[in-house]
Design a protein around this motif. Structure first.
Motif, PDB file in Angstrom:
ATOM      1  N   THR A 160       0.855  -1.189   0.000  1.00 29.84           N
ATOM      2  CA  THR A 160       0.000   0.000   0.000  1.00 29.84           C
ATOM      3  C   THR A 160       0.893   1.241   0.000  1.00 29.84           C
ATOM      4  N   GLY A 162       1.060   5.546  -0.307  1.00 29.88           N
ATOM      5  CA  GLY A 162       0.303   6.783  -0.262  1.00 29.88           C
ATOM      6  C   GLY A 162       0.600   7.588   0.987  1.00 29.88           C
ATOM      7  N   THR A 166      -5.059   8.463   3.390  1.00 29.99           N
ATOM      8  CA  THR A 166      -5.582   8.353   2.021  1.00 29.99           C
ATOM      9  C   THR A 166      -6.320   7.036   1.785  1.00 29.99           C
ATOM     10  N   GLY A 167      -6.394   6.170   2.806  1.00 40.85           N
ATOM     11  CA  GLY A 167      -7.176   4.942   2.675  1.00 40.85           C
ATOM     12  C   GLY A 167      -6.363   3.657   2.664  1.00 40.85           C
ATOM     13  N   LYS A 168      -5.082   3.730   3.002  1.00 42.28           N
ATOM     14  CA  LYS A 168      -4.223   2.544   2.921  1.00 42.28           C
ATOM     15  C   LYS A 168      -4.672   1.446   3.886  1.00 42.28           C
ATOM     16  N   ALA A 171      -7.957  -0.275   3.044  1.00 43.76           N
ATOM     17  CA  ALA A 171      -7.767  -1.241   1.964  1.00 43.76           C
ATOM     18  C   ALA A 171      -7.003  -2.471   2.454  1.00 43.76           C
ATOM     19  N   ARG A 253      -0.827  -1.042  -4.548  1.00 42.83           N
ATOM     20  CA  ARG A 253      -2.028  -0.219  -4.506  1.00 42.83           C
ATOM     21  C   ARG A 253      -1.627   1.206  -4.108  1.00 42.83           C
ATOM     22  N   PHE A 255      -2.742   5.150  -3.307  1.00 41.22           N
ATOM     23  CA  PHE A 255      -3.889   5.910  -2.817  1.00 41.22           C
ATOM     24  C   PHE A 255      -3.530   7.399  -2.769  1.00 41.22           C
ATOM     25  N   GLU A 256      -4.441   8.228  -3.271  1.00 40.33           N
ATOM     26  CA  GLU A 256      -4.211   9.668  -3.225  1.00 40.33           C
ATOM     27  C   GLU A 256      -5.537  10.398  -3.052  1.00 40.33           C
TER      28      GLU A 256
END
Length: 329
Positions: A160, A162, A166-168, A171, A253, A255-256
């Protein structure tokens, strides 16, 4: 196939380990220790991935072998999509030789030999808690490929990437469930060990320790999620190479978010779950946004080759040990 059949096949074969395998078959107790996969056929791609991973591992634990990497190259080059296995074990349980046979013919595709159990790091020192004996047993289990199909799947390392919030981790938790993956979230460990503090030197060590755990899990065939920023391309390249060395695949993956949405999420998290995070200023967020090496599309989908290690480092493994030190200085 009997030991005599295997001897005849080896007599017609070539390779660095063949003579050692023939010598093992000529020992008086060879028939008692020979093992054969008979008609069990294993996909060649799985064997290549597994034994490529083991080729690096035997060096790390000091196992003297012959023809190990040559066997991996020969299997990778063969046109056979499946292979059979045969071999001879030593009295202490470690395999003296492993032979990879064509699926329908007594032809030797590749062979490797083990010259002895793992060497003691220092024979003059005591062996606490039987650690060396445990390594011998572990090597026996690792070298003799189990035929249980469930143990032979190719594992995946999920990365992951980011900036904070940011959602790491969301996820990563989803991947943990959907992919039966071991999730390694750095913030959880830093919080547990340091509470309100967040020392950079400790972060590097914790990241390195989690990576070691993750690589060992991959080696055992388990999926793994590395859940922290990985802002540097070198960091990601080092982990991509480490996974490749273990025969694992990598899924990255990225994420931003817009700065405004990131700030909103950080404030919400600080208000609702302050025990999971630390205060972060707008100045820090801007600085970190300028520091991150945003992964390229080819890096994300894996089509881009892994970079060479930075100048001054012979291998990515060497760079990784430098980047993530084993202890706090």
């Amino acid at each position: 196939m009997t030991p005599d059949d295997l001897r005849r096949a080896l007599t017609e074969a070539q390779g660095e380990a063949v003579s050692t395998c023939l010598a093992a078959l000529d020992e008086p107790d060879a028939r008692d220790h020979a093992y054969f996969a008979n008609d069990d056929r294993v996909p060649t791609s799985e064997l290549v991935a597994i034994y490529r991973r083991r080729a690096g591992h035997v060096d790390d634990i000091g196992l003297p072998t012959v023809g190990f990497r040559e066997a991996v190259h020969r299997m990778a080059a063969t046109s056979h999509t499946t292979l059979r296995l045969a071999g001879v074990e030593g009295e202490s349980g470690y395999p003296k030789c492993v032979v990879f046979l064509a699926p329908d013919e007594p032809d030797v595709v590749a062979a490797l030999a083990v010259l002895g159990p793992p060497r003691r790091p220092d024979p003059g020192l005591p062996d606490p808690a039987g650690a060396h004996h445990q390594r011998v047993e572990r090597m026996s289990a690792m070298m003799r490929l189990p035929l249980d199909r469930g143990t032979m799947r190719q594992p995946t390392l999920f990365l992951t990437v980011g900036l904070p919030s940011t959602g790491k981790t969301t996820a990563a938790r989803r991947l943990e469930i959907e992919q039966s993956a071991l999730r390694l979230t750095k913030d959880e460990w830093v919080k547990a060990l340091y509470g309100h503090e967040n020392p950079p030197s400790a972060q590097d060590v914790i990241e390195g320790r989690l990576i070691q755990i993750g690589l060992r899990a991959l080696e055992l065939g388990n999926n793994v999620v590395i859940d922290y920023g990985l802002w540097g391309r070198d960091e990601r390249s080092a982990l991509r190479q480490a996974a490749a060395d273990l025969g694992a695949t990598v899924e990255m993956r990225y994420f931003e978010l817009t700065p405004a949405e990131q700030r909103k999420r950080l404030d919400q998290r600080q208000a609702e779950a302050p025990h999971t995070t630390w205060p972060m200023s707008d100045e820090e967020l801007a600085e970190w946004a300028a520091d991150i090496d945003v992964p390229t599309p080819g890096e994300i989908d894996g089509s881009e080759p892994i970079d060479d290690p930075p100048a001054g480092f012979a291998t990515w493994d060497e760079w990784r040990r430098h980047r993530w030190p084993p202890s706090v200085a």
